[in-house]
Design an enzyme around this catalytic site. Structure first.
Site, mmCIF file in Angstrom:
data_model
loop_
_atom_site.group_PDB
_atom_site.id
_atom_site.type_symbol
_atom_site.label_atom_id
_atom_site.label_comp_id
_atom_site.label_asym_id
_atom_site.label_seq_id
_atom_site.Cartn_x
_atom_site.Cartn_y
_atom_site.Cartn_z
ATOM 1 N N GLY A 1 0.814 -1.209 0.000
ATOM 2 C CA GLY A 1 0.000 0.000 0.000
ATOM 3 C C GLY A 1 0.850 1.262 0.000
ATOM 4 N N ARG A 2 0.193 2.409 -0.082
ATOM 5 C CA ARG A 2 0.914 3.680 -0.128
ATOM 6 C C ARG A 2 1.821 3.859 1.083
ATOM 7 N NH1 ARG A 2 -4.148 5.093 -2.172
ATOM 8 N NH2 ARG A 2 -4.134 6.090 -4.218
ATOM 9 N N THR B 1 -6.652 2.984 9.695
ATOM 10 C CA THR B 1 -7.793 3.795 10.108
ATOM 11 C C THR B 1 -9.104 3.112 9.744
ATOM 12 O OG1 THR B 1 -7.710 5.065 8.041
ATOM 13 C CG2 THR B 1 -6.489 5.945 9.923
ATOM 14 N N THR C 1 0.440 9.042 12.369
ATOM 15 C CA THR C 1 1.792 8.896 12.916
ATOM 16 C C THR C 1 2.651 10.140 12.729
ATOM 17 O OG1 THR C 1 2.461 7.829 10.840
ATOM 18 C CG2 THR C 1 1.853 6.383 12.685
ATOM 19 N N HIS D 1 -8.769 14.768 1.966
ATOM 20 C CA HIS D 1 -7.820 13.755 1.526
ATOM 21 C C HIS D 1 -8.015 13.465 0.036
ATOM 22 C CE1 HIS D 1 -7.414 13.049 5.854
ATOM 23 N NE2 HIS D 1 -6.271 12.432 5.566
ATOM 24 N N HIS D 2 -7.101 12.682 -0.495
ATOM 25 C CA HIS D 2 -7.128 12.274 -1.900
ATOM 26 C C HIS D 2 -8.401 11.489 -2.237
ATOM 27 C CE1 HIS D 2 -6.042 8.211 -0.500
ATOM 28 N NE2 HIS D 2 -5.247 8.849 0.340
ATOM 29 N N LYS E 1 -9.254 7.729 -0.788
ATOM 30 C CA LYS E 1 -9.464 7.373 0.626
ATOM 31 C C LYS E 1 -10.882 6.851 0.819
ATOM 32 C CE LYS E 1 -8.749 9.073 5.342
ATOM 33 N NZ LYS E 1 -7.930 7.883 5.676
ATOM 34 N N THR F 1 -7.383 10.742 11.539
ATOM 35 C CA THR F 1 -6.775 11.918 12.157
ATOM 36 C C THR F 1 -7.833 12.877 12.676
ATOM 37 O OG1 THR F 1 -4.886 11.727 10.671
ATOM 38 C CG2 THR F 1 -5.209 13.853 11.770
#
Length: 242
Positions: free
Chosen positions: A11-12, A76, A101, A131-132, A135, A142
């Site tokens: 993953g990213r 998440t 993080t 977000h992009h 997501k 967050t």
């Protein structure tokens, strides 16, 4: 050097962590993705980092517990059942769970808690995140982390005060609630703004993630910090000594 095993390595975030691990003074013990066996990696690593999916969390925690290997969870979209699993695992191994993080976001969460405590419920709190387009969960982990910080500052819980995106004739705002709005589009790494709105004035505390490596560096720092910790549940604020 600390050997870090990555769940969700394709993953990213997994790829970003693998790229910067050596620059942070650690090694990659290996990686596991969907369909793989998490058990062997848990035995090979000094500490695990999980940025996979909520559906995989139970098996990853079970592998960590069986191998007695600490684990950092940055996945998440977790629900109450997932948090119960984390609490149970933390009875056997060190577990650090966080919605973000980034060291900057960690400090922001402290500032939000302090502001909420000092300003009082007459100041409305709204949390806006973007977000992009890829997501899949909303609000972001967050945003929820920041909402929990605000609720702690007020001596309450987010579950009692949370209000998600509004639409239609929803009526006037209820004092003390914490509102959320989520935006999705383009390639935005992660923007978060906590708005404290009072009568005639407004305070905005925010963070913009411009490069995914900020989260990877924070995850590696958290993993290296957690590697020798006793069983228990930890958070990013403890990594910063806050």
């Amino acid at each position: 050097m600390t050997a870090i095993g990555i769940y969700g390595s394709a993953g990213r975030m997994g790829r970003a962590i693998a790229t910067i691990v050596e620059t942070e003074g650690a090694d990659v013990a290996g990686g596991v993705d969907a369909g793989g066996d998490p058990t062997a990696l848990a035995h090979d690593a000094d500490v695990l980092v999980d940025f996979s999916t909520p559906a995989a969390l139970e098996s990853h925690l079970a592998a960590a517990v069986a191998a007695r290997t600490p684990i950092v969870i940055g996945t998440t979209g977790l629900n109450a059942t997932h948090h119960a699993l984390i609490d149970r695992a933390a009875g056997s191994v060190a577990v650090l769970q966080t919605g973000n993080t980034s060291l900057g976001v960690t400090l922001l969460s402290i500032l939000v808690r302090e502001a909420a405590q000092r300003l009082g419920p007459e100041w409305d709190i709204e949390i806006v995140e973007m977000h992009h387009r890829h997501k899949v969960d909303a609000p972001s982990g967050t945003a929820l982390l920041l909402g929990e910080s605000a609720a702690q500052g007020r001596g309450t819980t987010l579950g009692e005060e949370r209000v998600d995106s509004r639409a239609g004739l929803v009526g006037a705002r209820t004092e003390g609630t914490i509102g959320f709005a989520s935006l999705r589009g383009g390639s935005v790494v992660g923007d978060h703004m906590v708005v404290f709105a009072g009568e005639g004035e407004r305070i905005e505390l925010g963070h913009r993630g411009e490069d995914r490596t900020i989260f990877a560096r924070g995850a590696v720092k958290a993993a290296m910090w957690l590697a020798d910790k006793p069983a228990g549940r930890y958070g990013m604020t403890e990594v910063l000594g806050l």
